[in-house]
Design a protein around this motif. Structure first.
Motif, PDB file in Angstrom:
ATOM      1  N   ALA A 139       0.825  -1.208   0.000  1.00  0.00           N
ATOM      2  CA  ALA A 139       0.000   0.000   0.000  1.00  0.00           C
ATOM      3  C   ALA A 139       0.860   1.258   0.000  1.00  0.00           C
ATOM      4  N   THR A 140       0.429   2.263  -0.770  1.00  0.00           N
ATOM      5  CA  THR A 140       1.161   3.530  -0.840  1.00  0.00           C
ATOM      6  C   THR A 140       0.604   4.580   0.110  1.00  0.00           C
ATOM      7  N   THR A 141      -0.417   4.227   0.865  1.00  0.00           N
ATOM      8  CA  THR A 141      -1.040   5.169   1.803  1.00  0.00           C
ATOM      9  C   THR A 141      -0.058   5.567   2.900  1.00  0.00           C
ATOM     10  N   VAL A 142      -0.077   6.847   3.260  1.00  0.00           N
ATOM     11  CA  VAL A 142       0.780   7.350   4.345  1.00  0.00           C
ATOM     12  C   VAL A 142      -0.029   7.315   5.638  1.00  0.00           C
ATOM     13  N   PHE A 143       0.468   6.550   6.605  1.00  0.00           N
ATOM     14  CA  PHE A 143      -0.250   6.366   7.866  1.00  0.00           C
ATOM     15  C   PHE A 143       0.402   7.158   8.994  1.00  0.00           C
ATOM     16  N   THR A 144      -0.414   7.457  10.009  1.00  0.00           N
ATOM     17  CA  THR A 144       0.096   8.174  11.180  1.00  0.00           C
ATOM     18  C   THR A 144      -0.043   7.366  12.472  1.00  0.00           C
ATOM     19  N   GLN A 145      -0.932   6.353  12.471  1.00  0.00           N
ATOM     20  CA  GLN A 145      -1.137   5.560  13.679  1.00  0.00           C
ATOM     21  C   GLN A 145      -1.583   4.151  13.311  1.00  0.00           C
ATOM     22  N   ILE A 146      -1.169   3.152  14.105  1.00  0.00           N
ATOM     23  CA  ILE A 146      -1.525   1.756  13.861  1.00  0.00           C
ATOM     24  C   ILE A 146      -1.894   1.077  15.175  1.00  0.00           C
ATOM     25  N   SER A 147      -2.647  -0.039  15.067  1.00  0.00           N
ATOM     26  CA  SER A 147      -2.969  -0.830  16.243  1.00  0.00           C
ATOM     27  C   SER A 147      -3.260  -2.264  15.813  1.00  0.00           C
ATOM     28  N   ALA A 148      -2.705  -3.220  16.567  1.00  0.00           N
ATOM     29  CA  ALA A 148      -2.846  -4.636  16.243  1.00  0.00           C
ATOM     30  C   ALA A 148      -3.794  -5.329  17.204  1.00  0.00           C
ATOM     31  N   GLY A 149      -4.695  -6.163  16.651  1.00  0.00           N
ATOM     32  CA  GLY A 149      -5.571  -6.978  17.463  1.00  0.00           C
ATOM     33  C   GLY A 149      -5.239  -8.450  17.310  1.00  0.00           C
ATOM     34  N   VAL A 150      -6.112  -9.318  17.811  1.00  0.00           N
ATOM     35  CA  VAL A 150      -5.882 -10.757  17.690  1.00  0.00           C
ATOM     36  C   VAL A 150      -5.988 -11.193  16.244  1.00  0.00           C
ATOM     37  N   THR A 151      -6.977 -10.668  15.524  1.00  0.00           N
ATOM     38  CA  THR A 151      -7.252 -11.158  14.171  1.00  0.00           C
ATOM     39  C   THR A 151      -7.283 -10.066  13.121  1.00  0.00           C
ATOM     40  N   ALA A 152      -7.040  -8.821  13.492  1.00  0.00           N
ATOM     41  CA  ALA A 152      -7.114  -7.726  12.528  1.00  0.00           C
ATOM     42  C   ALA A 152      -6.159  -6.602  12.905  1.00  0.00           C
ATOM     43  N   PHE A 153      -5.776  -5.821  11.889  1.00  0.00           N
ATOM     44  CA  PHE A 153      -4.949  -4.642  12.092  1.00  0.00           C
ATOM     45  C   PHE A 153      -5.709  -3.408  11.635  1.00  0.00           C
ATOM     46  N   TYR A 154      -5.369  -2.260  12.251  1.00  0.00           N
ATOM     47  CA  TYR A 154      -6.040  -1.007  11.934  1.00  0.00           C
ATOM     48  C   TYR A 154      -4.989   0.095  11.799  1.00  0.00           C
ATOM     49  N   ALA A 155      -5.283   1.064  10.942  1.00  0.00           N
ATOM     50  CA  ALA A 155      -4.367   2.188  10.737  1.00  0.00           C
ATOM     51  C   ALA A 155      -5.169   3.429  10.382  1.00  0.00           C
ATOM     52  N   ILE A 156      -4.636   4.597  10.725  1.00  0.00           N
ATOM     53  CA  ILE A 156      -5.228   5.885  10.380  1.00  0.00           C
ATOM     54  C   ILE A 156      -4.243   6.623   9.487  1.00  0.00           C
ATOM     55  N   ASP A 157      -4.744   7.150   8.338  1.00  0.00           N
ATOM     56  CA  ASP A 157      -3.843   7.850   7.433  1.00  0.00           C
ATOM     57  C   ASP A 157      -3.795   9.342   7.763  1.00  0.00           C
TER      58      ASP A 157
END
Length: 526
Positions: free
Chosen positions: A364-382
């Motif tokens: 992915a070419t998206t520029v992210f500022t924050q991330i968080s990992a769970g048991v079965t999924a990942f999340y990010a804010i651009d």
């Protein structure tokens, strides 16, 4: 005789009539005097009322000026009327003096039904002050002045002279203890004191938050299941809890550490731990890993475990790292996402389900500022505040309105702007740019805080009458901690971990505000 008698009778009658007219005339004159006195009294009362209305309008005008000490608020000059008495006032003009130390208000007062009209000039005086020292019973401030401090202009009908005080004599509002950061197992208060919320055996504490005197000046608290870390202002990391895989980074393994103990020779700005593996970024933005690594989950390309920090992708500068159930994401200083480790359900976001043992940028070419990992999924804010998710979706935890797993990131609530996201066990929480808290995914035991136990496939407002500045959950827990904009602590999900008071048992489907723990100081005046 008869004439005489008749004549006498006429005289009597004439005298009687004359006396009657005189009496009536006297009474009329007396009534006129009384009436004029009454009118005069009424006019005097109305004059007093109009004068008081002018004075009140001037005071109100001054208080509005003082409500915004930046000087940008302009009070209304329009006609305003009261009911008792029925008097209206209008600020005809506001003329400041050349030196800026006064301003003349020309105020007109009149009766609502049209009668007396009064126009008066009232001079507002400027007073320079720096601080509020106290409030009276009606909430009115007492101002003082401290040499060298920035001053404000305070307006009033009469000029005042603030008391001169030294800085150490200052009296004013004294903030109480608040929460700076908190997770399901630990937190840090506004004095930099660390707190632990009842770790698991053999380090079990009382069934209430427990504060520690060391370490001091703590800034970050991280907790996950049976362990936790504190980072102080200098970047020293202190670990405690389960160390069976060497995940505390203390140079040994196979034990439990019940007192926060420092990791030597390193200064960190971020840390994350789960499933026996720990990752941290140091003050030079280098990424380090330690703990369980036999499945290649540490990202160094090897299948080895370490009980002290080991460098990962040493030529890259990182700003964030988050690990879940054997899979990890990190952000470099360009906002590019990297991932490695376990890859079931496409957790790593690289379009495959193949495990990766070396830290690798995702396509992915998206520029992210924050991330968080769970048991079965990942999340990010651009950089625009858009939220993204990837991985397992059977419980709706991706938040995209489906129950389908994704191996590349998908948008969550397109168009919404988020500032923080945290991933948990089959669920996630996020705060938008107005401080509203949302959740989605598995809602069992009221873990989403939405008022029931139903699953959600899109971000849903958490049932709480507050705005929030931070939220933290954990990949392997059924409860979440959030801090509101006033520094108050809220708990969501299952009770029983020490974050909740011992008197509150069972599950709660809505967010619950936690009481101040013993040792917290209430707000006061000093």
């Amino acid at each position: 005789m008869i004439r005489r008698h008749l004549s006498g009778k006429r005289g009597d009658l004439r005298i009687t009539v004359t006396l009657g007219v005189a009496a009536i005339t006297g009474l009329y004159l007396m009534n006129t005097i009384v009436t004029n006195n009454a009118n005069l009294t009424e006019q005097t009362a109305l004059t007093v009322q109009l004068g008081q209305a002018v004075e009140n309008r001037a005071q109100t005008y001054a208080s509005i000026l003082d409500s915004d000490l930046t000087g940008t608020t302009v009070p209304s000059t329009a006609r305003a009327c009261g009911l008792n008495p029925a008097v209206c006032t209008t600020v005809v003009s506001d003329t400041p003096s050349g030196d800026g130390l006064s301003r003349t208000l020309r105020i007109q007062a009149d009766q609502v039904d049209g009668g007396l009209v009064m126009t008066r000039d009232v001079v507002l005086k400027a007073t320079k002050a720096t601080h509020v020292s106290s409030l009276d019973a009606k909430g009115r401030p007492s101002w003082v002045s401290v040499d060298g401090a920035n001053s404000f202009t305070i307006w009033g009908v009469a000029a005042g002279t603030p008391t001169k005080v030294t800085e150490d004599q200052m009296k004013g509002p004294k903030a109480g203890t608040t929460w700076v950061t908190a997770g399901p197992r630990s937190g840090v208060d506004s004095a930099g004191k660390p707190w632990i919320f009842r770790p698991t055996s053999p380090c079990t504490l009382d069934a209430s938050p427990k504060g520690f005197d060391t370490p001091t000046d703590v800034r970050i608290a991280f907790s996950s299941g049976d362990l936790g870390f504190f980072l102080d202002a200098a970047g020293t990391a202190y670990g405690y809890g389960n160390n069976d895989q060497g995940q505390l980074g203390l140079g040994h393994a196979g034990d439990t550490v019940c007192t926060p103990t420092s990791i030597p020779d390193h200064k960190f700005i971020a840390i994350s731990s789960a499933a026996g593996s720990t990752f941290a970024i140091d003050t030079a933005h280098r990424l380090w890993a330690w703990g369980a690594g036999t499945n290649g989950q540490l990202g160094d390309g090897k299948k080895l475990s370490y009980n002290t920090p080991t460098a990962i992708a040493p030529t890259t500068r990182f700003t964030a790292v988050s690990t879940g159930n054997g899979a990890t994401w990190a952000l470099d200083d360009k906002g590019r996402a990297w991932s490695w480790g376990f890859n079931a359900y496409g957790l790593l976001g690289n379009g495959t389900t193949t495990a990766v043992s070396t830290a690798t940028p995702i396509p992915a070419t998206t520029v992210f500022t924050q991330i968080s990992a769970g048991v079965t999924a990942f999340y990010a804010i651009d950089v625009t505040g858009q939220l993204w998710a990837v991985g397992y979706g059977a419980n709706g935890q991706l938040g995209d309105g489906t129950l389908t797993s994704k191996s590349t990131p998908v948008k969550v609530a397109p168009g919404a702007a988020f500032v923080q996201v945290t991933a948990g066990s089959y669920r996630a929480f996020a705060i938008d740019n107005s401080g509203r808290l949302f959740s989605w995914g598995a809602g069992s035991s009221g873990a989403l805080g939405t008022g029931d136990s139903a699953d959600r496939t899109t971000p849903t407002p958490v049932d709480a009458p507050a705005r929030f500045r931070s939220v933290q959950t954990s990949p392997n827990m059924n409860y979440t901690a959030a801090i509101d904009t006033d520094g108050g602590l809220w708990a969501i999900g299952t009770n029983g971990n020490g974050l909740w008071p011992a008197t509150l048992t069972g599950n709660r489907a809505s967010a619950q505000q936690m009481p101040r723990p013993t040792g917290f100081v209430a707000p006061s005046w000093q």
